[in-house]
Motif scaffolding. Sequence first.
Motif, PDB file in Angstrom:
ATOM      1  N   VAL A 151       3.195   2.689  -8.476  1.00  0.00           N
ATOM      2  CA  VAL A 151       4.155   3.173  -9.476  1.00  0.00           C
ATOM      3  C   VAL A 151       3.424   4.194 -10.371  1.00  0.00           C
ATOM      4  CG1 VAL A 151       5.966   2.633 -11.152  1.00  0.00           C
ATOM      5  CG2 VAL A 151       5.452   1.021  -9.312  1.00  0.00           C
ATOM      6  N   ASP A 152       2.915   3.815 -11.518  1.00  0.00           N
ATOM      7  CA  ASP A 152       2.232   4.815 -12.338  1.00  0.00           C
ATOM      8  C   ASP A 152       0.870   4.369 -12.862  1.00  0.00           C
ATOM      9  OD1 ASP A 152       3.155   2.953 -14.084  1.00  0.00           O
ATOM     10  OD2 ASP A 152       4.487   4.283 -15.196  1.00  0.00           O
ATOM     11  N   ARG A 153       0.344   3.318 -12.252  1.00  0.00           N
ATOM     12  CA  ARG A 153      -1.011   2.884 -12.646  1.00  0.00           C
ATOM     13  C   ARG A 153      -1.868   2.773 -11.395  1.00  0.00           C
ATOM     14  NH1 ARG A 153      -1.272  -2.459 -15.428  1.00  0.00           N
ATOM     15  NH2 ARG A 153       0.465  -3.070 -14.115  1.00  0.00           N
ATOM     16  N   PRO A 154      -3.119   3.180 -11.454  1.00  0.00           N
ATOM     17  CA  PRO A 154      -3.946   3.052 -10.255  1.00  0.00           C
ATOM     18  C   PRO A 154      -4.228   1.587  -9.917  1.00  0.00           C
ATOM     19  CG  PRO A 154      -5.262   3.829 -12.103  1.00  0.00           C
ATOM     20  CD  PRO A 154      -3.838   3.800 -12.583  1.00  0.00           C
ATOM     21  N   LEU A 155      -4.491   1.344  -8.646  1.00  0.00           N
ATOM     22  CA  LEU A 155      -4.759  -0.039  -8.198  1.00  0.00           C
ATOM     23  C   LEU A 155      -5.811  -0.718  -9.056  1.00  0.00           C
ATOM     24  CD1 LEU A 155      -5.029   0.102  -4.293  1.00  0.00           C
ATOM     25  CD2 LEU A 155      -3.132  -0.753  -5.692  1.00  0.00           C
ATOM     26  N   ILE A 156      -6.847   0.023  -9.426  1.00  0.00           N
ATOM     27  CA  ILE A 156      -7.946  -0.599 -10.166  1.00  0.00           C
ATOM     28  C   ILE A 156      -7.464  -1.151 -11.518  1.00  0.00           C
ATOM     29  CG2 ILE A 156      -8.776   1.528 -11.292  1.00  0.00           C
ATOM     30  CD1 ILE A 156     -11.022  -1.200  -9.810  1.00  0.00           C
ATOM     31  N   GLN A 157      -6.441  -0.517 -12.083  1.00  0.00           N
ATOM     32  CA  GLN A 157      -5.921  -0.988 -13.373  1.00  0.00           C
ATOM     33  C   GLN A 157      -5.286  -2.388 -13.237  1.00  0.00           C
ATOM     34  OE1 GLN A 157      -5.927   0.989 -16.479  1.00  0.00           O
ATOM     35  NE2 GLN A 157      -5.696  -1.123 -17.154  1.00  0.00           N
ATOM     36  N   TYR A 158      -4.561  -2.602 -12.144  1.00  0.00           N
ATOM     37  CA  TYR A 158      -3.971  -3.936 -11.916  1.00  0.00           C
ATOM     38  C   TYR A 158      -5.084  -4.989 -11.829  1.00  0.00           C
ATOM     39  CZ  TYR A 158       0.483  -1.629 -10.839  1.00  0.00           C
ATOM     40  OH  TYR A 158       1.638  -0.888 -10.915  1.00  0.00           O
ATOM     41  N   ALA A 159      -6.168  -4.620 -11.127  1.00  0.00           N
ATOM     42  CA  ALA A 159      -7.268  -5.576 -10.940  1.00  0.00           C
ATOM     43  C   ALA A 159      -7.939  -5.900 -12.278  1.00  0.00           C
ATOM     44  CB  ALA A 159      -8.286  -4.991  -9.961  1.00  0.00           C
ATOM     45  N   VAL A 160      -8.170  -4.873 -13.079  1.00  0.00           N
ATOM     46  CA  VAL A 160      -8.826  -5.083 -14.382  1.00  0.00           C
ATOM     47  C   VAL A 160      -7.910  -5.887 -15.315  1.00  0.00           C
ATOM     48  CG1 VAL A 160      -9.522  -3.831 -16.470  1.00  0.00           C
ATOM     49  CG2 VAL A 160     -10.423  -3.149 -14.253  1.00  0.00           C
ATOM     50  N   ASP A 161      -6.622  -5.583 -15.291  1.00  0.00           N
ATOM     51  CA  ASP A 161      -5.695  -6.335 -16.150  1.00  0.00           C
ATOM     52  C   ASP A 161      -5.665  -7.812 -15.749  1.00  0.00           C
ATOM     53  OD1 ASP A 161      -5.131  -4.062 -17.531  1.00  0.00           O
ATOM     54  OD2 ASP A 161      -3.183  -3.690 -16.590  1.00  0.00           O
ATOM     55  N   GLU A 162      -5.708  -8.061 -14.436  1.00  0.00           N
ATOM     56  CA  GLU A 162      -5.715  -9.463 -13.976  1.00  0.00           C
ATOM     57  C   GLU A 162      -6.994 -10.161 -14.445  1.00  0.00           C
ATOM     58  OE1 GLU A 162      -4.589 -10.107  -9.837  1.00  0.00           O
ATOM     59  OE2 GLU A 162      -5.784 -11.953  -9.824  1.00  0.00           O
ATOM     60  N   ALA A 163      -8.109  -9.444 -14.394  1.00  0.00           N
ATOM     61  CA  ALA A 163      -9.380 -10.029 -14.849  1.00  0.00           C
ATOM     62  C   ALA A 163      -9.315 -10.331 -16.352  1.00  0.00           C
ATOM     63  CB  ALA A 163     -10.529  -9.076 -14.541  1.00  0.00           C
ATOM     64  N   ARG A 164      -8.793  -9.375 -17.117  1.00  0.00           N
ATOM     65  CA  ARG A 164      -8.698  -9.588 -18.572  1.00  0.00           C
ATOM     66  C   ARG A 164      -7.839 -10.809 -18.880  1.00  0.00           C
ATOM     67  NH1 ARG A 164      -8.475  -3.469 -21.088  1.00  0.00           N
ATOM     68  NH2 ARG A 164      -6.706  -3.169 -19.721  1.00  0.00           N
TER      69      ARG A 164
ATOM     70  N   PHE B 215       1.117  -1.103   0.865  1.00  0.00           N
ATOM     71  CA  PHE B 215       1.144  -0.277  -0.351  1.00  0.00           C
ATOM     72  C   PHE B 215       2.571   0.176  -0.656  1.00  0.00           C
ATOM     73  CE2 PHE B 215       0.257   2.812  -3.455  1.00  0.00           C
ATOM     74  CZ  PHE B 215      -1.062   2.690  -3.859  1.00  0.00           C
ATOM     75  N   VAL B 216       3.290   0.575   0.392  1.00  0.00           N
ATOM     76  CA  VAL B 216       4.675   1.033   0.192  1.00  0.00           C
ATOM     77  C   VAL B 216       5.543  -0.144  -0.281  1.00  0.00           C
ATOM     78  CG1 VAL B 216       6.709   1.969   1.355  1.00  0.00           C
ATOM     79  CG2 VAL B 216       4.445   2.944   1.830  1.00  0.00           C
ATOM     80  N   GLN B 217       5.354  -1.311   0.348  1.00  0.00           N
ATOM     81  CA  GLN B 217       6.139  -2.476  -0.069  1.00  0.00           C
ATOM     82  C   GLN B 217       5.837  -2.853  -1.524  1.00  0.00           C
ATOM     83  OE1 GLN B 217       5.721  -5.686   2.775  1.00  0.00           O
ATOM     84  NE2 GLN B 217       6.503  -4.435   4.448  1.00  0.00           N
ATOM     85  N   ALA B 218       4.561  -2.796  -1.894  1.00  0.00           N
ATOM     86  CA  ALA B 218       4.189  -3.112  -3.284  1.00  0.00           C
ATOM     87  C   ALA B 218       4.829  -2.118  -4.244  1.00  0.00           C
ATOM     88  CB  ALA B 218       2.670  -3.099  -3.440  1.00  0.00           C
ATOM     89  N   THR B 219       4.848  -0.860  -3.849  1.00  0.00           N
ATOM     90  CA  THR B 219       5.437   0.172  -4.715  1.00  0.00           C
ATOM     91  C   THR B 219       6.902  -0.153  -4.996  1.00  0.00           C
ATOM     92  OG1 THR B 219       3.918   1.787  -3.797  1.00  0.00           O
ATOM     93  CG2 THR B 219       5.848   2.663  -4.928  1.00  0.00           C
ATOM     94  N   VAL B 220       7.631  -0.527  -3.932  1.00  0.00           N
ATOM     95  CA  VAL B 220       9.055  -0.855  -4.108  1.00  0.00           C
ATOM     96  C   VAL B 220       9.193  -2.109  -4.986  1.00  0.00           C
ATOM     97  CG1 VAL B 220      11.167  -1.554  -2.898  1.00  0.00           C
ATOM     98  CG2 VAL B 220       9.709   0.247  -1.927  1.00  0.00           C
ATOM     99  N   ALA B 221       8.398  -3.145  -4.683  1.00  0.00           N
ATOM    100  CA  ALA B 221       8.539  -4.405  -5.425  1.00  0.00           C
ATOM    101  C   ALA B 221       8.219  -4.219  -6.909  1.00  0.00           C
ATOM    102  CB  ALA B 221       7.609  -5.463  -4.815  1.00  0.00           C
ATOM    103  N   PHE B 222       7.123  -3.511  -7.207  1.00  0.00           N
ATOM    104  CA  PHE B 222       6.744  -3.337  -8.616  1.00  0.00           C
ATOM    105  C   PHE B 222       7.702  -2.399  -9.341  1.00  0.00           C
ATOM    106  CE2 PHE B 222       2.866  -5.660  -9.609  1.00  0.00           C
ATOM    107  CZ  PHE B 222       2.502  -6.118  -8.350  1.00  0.00           C
ATOM    108  N   ALA B 223       8.243  -1.404  -8.633  1.00  0.00           N
ATOM    109  CA  ALA B 223       9.209  -0.503  -9.279  1.00  0.00           C
ATOM    110  C   ALA B 223      10.521  -1.238  -9.548  1.00  0.00           C
ATOM    111  CB  ALA B 223       9.437   0.731  -8.411  1.00  0.00           C
ATOM    112  N   LEU B 224      10.924  -2.112  -8.614  1.00  0.00           N
ATOM    113  CA  LEU B 224      12.159  -2.876  -8.842  1.00  0.00           C
ATOM    114  C   LEU B 224      12.021  -3.802 -10.052  1.00  0.00           C
ATOM    115  CD1 LEU B 224      13.254  -3.783  -5.176  1.00  0.00           C
ATOM    116  CD2 LEU B 224      14.497  -2.303  -6.784  1.00  0.00           C
ATOM    117  N   ASP B 225      10.797  -4.262 -10.319  1.00  0.00           N
ATOM    118  CA  ASP B 225      10.558  -5.141 -11.484  1.00  0.00           C
ATOM    119  C   ASP B 225      10.673  -4.405 -12.815  1.00  0.00           C
ATOM    120  OD1 ASP B 225       9.980  -7.334  -9.953  1.00  0.00           O
ATOM    121  OD2 ASP B 225       7.803  -7.161 -10.104  1.00  0.00           O
TER     122      ASP B 225
END
Length: 295
Positions: A33-46, A262-272
């Motif tokens: 969507v609009d955040r790089p993959l690494i951002q999701y990983a860091v947010d989960e760690a935080r 990656f495409v499936q994740a894009t759709v799922a996270f955008a739908l959220d």
Amino acid sequence: MKPVRKAVFPVAGLGTRFLPATKSVPKEMLPLVDRPLIQYAVDEARAAGIEEFIFVTSPGKSALENYFGALPALERTLEEKGKDDILSALRGSKLPEASYSFVRQDEARGLGHAVSLARRLVGDEPFAVILPDDVIRARQPALAQMVTAFEQSRGHMVATEAVPTEKLSSYGVVDIKSQTGRVQSLKGLVEKPSPARAPSRSGIVGRYILEASIFDWLSSLAPGSGGEIQLTDAIAADLGRTGVNGFAFEGERFDCGSVQGFVQATVAFALDRPDLGAELQNFVTARTAPLQKAA
Ligand code: UTP
């Protein structure tokens, strides 16, 4: 007992499945969507209480190394223009300067080798390993679920999920002695078994909490499957001494290391997303209705 304060992010892989994009953009910088993959990983760690972030990078990943820094001029411009939402997203992507560091893996010699390079920075305490290309959508972030379980169990812990039989040979697979709730007591782990040799249908996905004893094995193991130093082999070797648990996390995992995932994740996270979901839903429905009729 020492708490889990540090996380290692092995991001030194070649990302060949995303060529040509990954010729010049690291896989972990591709936006979901609009955040790089690494951002999701860091947010989960935080969200799991991690305070120190260790990135194992490789030559050519300077975009990732630059990502966590501050951009004071851009922040000032956004402030002046009153773009508060964008400003808060930008500020949320920063990490405190003293909280993150990089080590270099000069050659992609495997996940186990990448983790071994973090030894000096991790020291003698348990630590998390997060593979940013496994993105997990969950009510409670997956690593936080694991930290809670780890505090009760100790020993190494690997995240697991049920994998279709025909895909087991792409995963590390666990041999389960017994299961209590989501915690699986393990008697073995096998890297990339043929379906006939797979000890269960539970595959290891990209979240681990490891005791520091893993480093002794990582430094002494011979290369395994694919000629790489395999993290699964080191965990299996330490099973007799330290003990290993699987953790069948609650949540939905997307394999963002593959284009389909990656495409499936894009759709799922955008739908959220409240700002994108409804319109995307209409678009997808209109696009797929003729296909559904034809089927
Ligand atoms: P992958 O198996 O997905 O490999 O690595 P890759 O190189 O990233 O991608 P493909 O297969 O060429 O498309 C799983 C994780 O382990 C890291 C990767 O960065 C990724 O997070 N890794 C793998 C390393 O850090 N070093 C390695 O030598 C291998």
